[in-house]
Design an enzyme around this catalytic site. Structure first.
Site: not given
Ligand code: AMP
Length: 224
Positions: A16, A91, A130, A163, A174
């Site tokens: 996204k 969400r 990431r 992160r 998550r």
């Protein structure tokens, strides 16, 4: 098309943010990413950040009431009159209902909810590789989009970090939260005729092309 009110939807790691950057270049619209807003609030130590941190670290959702007014105000601001790119919100069903109510009150409507579809195994691969620049926020992937110099941002040489919530133990949580609390909104938006599915496993350029094609079709439909 008078306004372009876009929601980027999908699990963490679906791309996204990457697509948002391209769409921002295409359309010059404000980009509102609740995850980014919350991370900035945590960094600055604001009241919102202090309240949100524990939930974020655990891979849980922050309570609806912390975000709803903030998002509704932000997309109702003057610079978002021609539209916006909303990422990471809604969400939950309560957030979706609040957004719908606010929009109805303003006489506006959501243009489309773009769902980026990616299977869990691929999401885990993407998220675990990431890395993000501490300064520029630019996102890399250790395998598929590495920086020129390991651990350093191409833009300004700033340090790249993982992160906290991209660490494996939190990622699983998550994804569970996405499937339990957020994925039900797929049928919610489908029933309202707003959902557009995008195959998120393709390359960023192919995904972007698909998004452009979807938006072009919507524009055409509007003029017919
Ligand atoms: P993201 O960068 O979109 O993956 O968001 C990072 C974290 O921020 C999430 O794991 C949640 O803890 C929190 N968050 C972001 N957006 C929302 C939202 N709409 N509702 C609840 N929590 C959110």
């Amino acid at each position: 098309m008078s306004e372009l009110n876009l929601i980027l939807f999908g699990p963490p790691g679906a791309g996204k943010g990457t697509q948002a950057a391209r769409l921002q270049e295409d359309f010059r619209l404000p980009y509102v990413a609740t995850g980014d807003i919350l991370r900035a609030a945590v960094k600055e130590g604001t009241e919102l950040g202090q309240k949100a941190k524990g939930f974020m670290d655990a891979g849980a959702l922050v309570p609806d009431e912390l975000l709803i007014d903030l998002v509704v105000d932000r997309i109702g601001a003057e610079d978002a009159r021609d539209g916006f790119i909303l990422d990471g919100f809604p969400r939950t069903r309560a957030q979706a209902d609040a957004l719908a109510a606010a929009f109805e009150g303003l006489g506006r409507r959501i243009t489309a909810v773009l769902l980026f579809d990616v299977p869990d195994e691929e999401l885990i691969r993407r998220i675990s590789g990431r890395r993000v620049s501490v300064k520029t926020g630019r996102v890399y992937h250790v395998e598929s989009d590495p920086p020129k110099h390991e651990g350093r941002c191409d833009v300004d040489g700033s340090r790249l970090v993982q992160r906290d919530d991209d660490k494996p133990e939190v990622v699983k949580q998550r994804l569970d939260v996405y499937h339990d609390q957020t994925e039900p909104l797929v049928s919610y938006y489908d029933e309202r005729g707003l959902l557009r599915r995008i195959d998120g496993t393709r390359s960023p350029t192919e995904v972007h092309d698909h998004v452009r094609a979807v938006l072009a079709t919507l524009r055409l439909e509007e003029t017919l």
